[in-house]
Design an enzyme around this catalytic site. Structure first.
Site, PDB file in Angstrom:
ATOM      1  N   ASP A  39      43.135  42.936  40.988  1.00 47.94           N
ATOM      2  CA  ASP A  39      41.969  43.146  40.123  1.00 47.94           C
ATOM      3  C   ASP A  39      41.993  42.045  39.074  1.00 47.94           C
ATOM      4  O   ASP A  39      42.979  41.304  38.942  1.00 47.94           O
ATOM      5  CB  ASP A  39      42.067  44.531  39.451  1.00 47.94           C
ATOM      6  N   SER A  40      40.919  41.968  38.293  1.00 50.69           N
ATOM      7  CA  SER A  40      40.869  40.980  37.220  1.00 50.69           C
ATOM      8  C   SER A  40      41.851  41.316  36.092  1.00 50.69           C
ATOM      9  O   SER A  40      42.176  40.454  35.284  1.00 50.69           O
ATOM     10  CB  SER A  40      39.449  40.928  36.657  1.00 50.69           C
ATOM     11  N   CYS A  74      38.674  45.660  42.533  1.00 50.45           N
ATOM     12  CA  CYS A  74      37.750  45.217  41.495  1.00 50.45           C
ATOM     13  C   CYS A  74      36.356  45.254  42.107  1.00 50.45           C
ATOM     14  O   CYS A  74      36.130  44.667  43.176  1.00 50.45           O
ATOM     15  CB  CYS A  74      38.111  43.790  41.084  1.00 50.45           C
ATOM     16  N   GLU A 123      39.032  49.987  27.434  1.00 52.88           N
ATOM     17  CA  GLU A 123      40.303  49.319  27.108  1.00 52.88           C
ATOM     18  C   GLU A 123      40.739  49.631  25.671  1.00 52.88           C
ATOM     19  O   GLU A 123      41.923  49.662  25.364  1.00 52.88           O
ATOM     20  CB  GLU A 123      40.186  47.807  27.329  1.00 52.88           C
ATOM     21  N   CYS A 180      32.640  50.512  38.708  1.00 50.78           N
ATOM     22  CA  CYS A 180      33.492  49.589  37.956  1.00 50.78           C
ATOM     23  C   CYS A 180      34.817  50.300  37.730  1.00 50.78           C
ATOM     24  O   CYS A 180      34.834  51.513  37.472  1.00 50.78           O
ATOM     25  CB  CYS A 180      32.839  49.231  36.620  1.00 50.78           C
ATOM     26  N   HIS A 210      36.776  50.513  35.356  1.00 51.24           N
ATOM     27  CA  HIS A 210      37.053  51.132  34.065  1.00 51.24           C
ATOM     28  C   HIS A 210      36.330  52.468  33.865  1.00 51.24           C
ATOM     29  O   HIS A 210      36.705  53.247  32.993  1.00 51.24           O
ATOM     30  CB  HIS A 210      36.624  50.194  32.930  1.00 51.24           C
TER      31      HIS A 210
HETATM   32  N1  DGL Z   1      37.451  45.091  37.309  1.00 47.44           N
HETATM   33  C1  DGL Z   1      36.086  44.797  36.990  1.00 47.44           C
HETATM   34  C2  DGL Z   1      35.165  45.560  37.948  1.00 47.44           C
HETATM   35  O1  DGL Z   1      35.507  46.576  38.505  1.00 47.44           O
HETATM   36  C3  DGL Z   1      35.763  45.112  35.540  1.00 47.44           C
HETATM   37  C4  DGL Z   1      36.398  44.163  34.553  1.00 47.44           C
HETATM   38  C5  DGL Z   1      35.926  42.733  34.721  1.00 47.44           C
HETATM   39  O2  DGL Z   1      34.742  42.432  34.423  1.00 47.44           O
HETATM   40  O3  DGL Z   1      36.733  41.909  35.142  1.00 47.44           O
HETATM   41  O4  DGL Z   1      34.064  45.141  38.175  1.00 47.44           O
END
Ligand code: DGL
Length: 267
Positions: free
Chosen positions: A10-11, A73, A152, A184, A186
């Site tokens: 993931d990012s 992600c 976060e 997403c 989060h």
């Molecule tokens: N992990 C990203 C997503 O699910 C959210 C955070 C980001 O923008 O990197 O799209």
């Protein structure tokens, strides 16, 4: 082959919500997790950049000889799956398809909402995946970028988050959807506030849960499930680990220990 780990990337910390579900459903699996914390967020970047980042992250995991890649992600899943499938010859699971399939199966009114980053919404990947299940479904996408920093920050039950949710979700309420995809990583943390704003009758689809189910089914059908009581988890990040360890604990629901900083090779 079944003894190999599952590679998850993931990012940043968000993919830990997916990892948590995978661990819950498949406790015996070893997992190598990579958070590209030096380059987060992906949600505001162009598709070309996200594809390159995803290829570089995947190459790192493939070097760890993983048996499967999980793109935990939504933004990366929405644009990079074809490139990943072209470059690597192992199973690649994204988070879009499982959530889309469940939403299409569960809606009664035929009106589905999708919330995600700007990148995910712009790609229209959820709409396409839902329409592959049933082209007559009505899909409305809304970007909710502020949900990422709010989650976060740990503001899971905070008036600012509530107000933000009311603002973002108003068009979805006006559209009278009966199913909402949390598109997403989060957003599962904000489920309570999202549910309170949308009302109890709207079904929330958690992509993380659905993805873990798909991972389990895919491994089972390829006879790749690891037969062990518990597995090992290794965590890698591309920036110093301090923030990942601090924020990630809440996403994982457990302490994060031994996170290692690495550098990705350029592609
Ligand atoms: N992990 C990203 C997503 O699910 C959210 C955070 C980001 O923008 O990197 O799209």
């Amino acid at each position: 082959m079944s003894e190999r780990a599952i590679g998850v990337f993931d990012s940043g910390v968000g993919g830990l919500t997916v990892l948590k579900e995978i661990v819950g459903q498949l406790p015996g699996e070893d997992i190598v997790y990579l958070g590209d914390t030096a380059r987060v967020p992906y949600g505001t970047k162009s598709p070309q950049t996200v594809v390159r980042y995803a290829l570089e992250a995947a190459a790192f995991l493939v070097k760890h000889r993983v048996k499967m890649l999980v793109v935990a992600c939504n933004t990366a899943s929405s644009v990079a799956l074809p490139a990943l499938a072209e470059h690597f010859s192992l199973p690649v699971i994204g988070v879009i398809e499982p959530g889309a399939r469940t939403a299409a199966a569960q809606t009664r009114s035929g009106r589905i909402g999708v919330i995600g980053t700007e990148g995910t919404v712009k790609s229209a990947a959820y709409t396409a995946a839902i329409h592959r299940c049933n082209p007559s479904l009505d899909v409305i996408n809304v970007p909710c970028p502020l949900f990422v920093p709010l989650a976060e920050e740990g503001w899971l039950d905070h008036p600012v988050t509530r107000l933000t949710a009311e603002e973002y979700l108003a068009p979805l309420r006006a559209h009278a959807i009966d199913t909402l995809v949390l598109g997403c990583t989060h957003y599962p943390l904000l489920k309570n506030i999202i549910r309170a704003v949308m009302g109890e009758t709207v079904r929330l689809i958690d992509s993380a849960e659905e993805t873990a189910r798909t991972v389990a089914e895919t491994l089972a059908s390829a006879y790749l499930l690891r037969q062990a009581a518990s597995g090992k988890r290794s965590f890698f990040v591309t920036d110093v680990p301090t923030r990942f360890e601090k924020v990630g604990g809440a996403f994982l629901g457990a302490d994060l220990l031994g996170v290692e900083q690495i550098e990705l090779d350029w592609i």
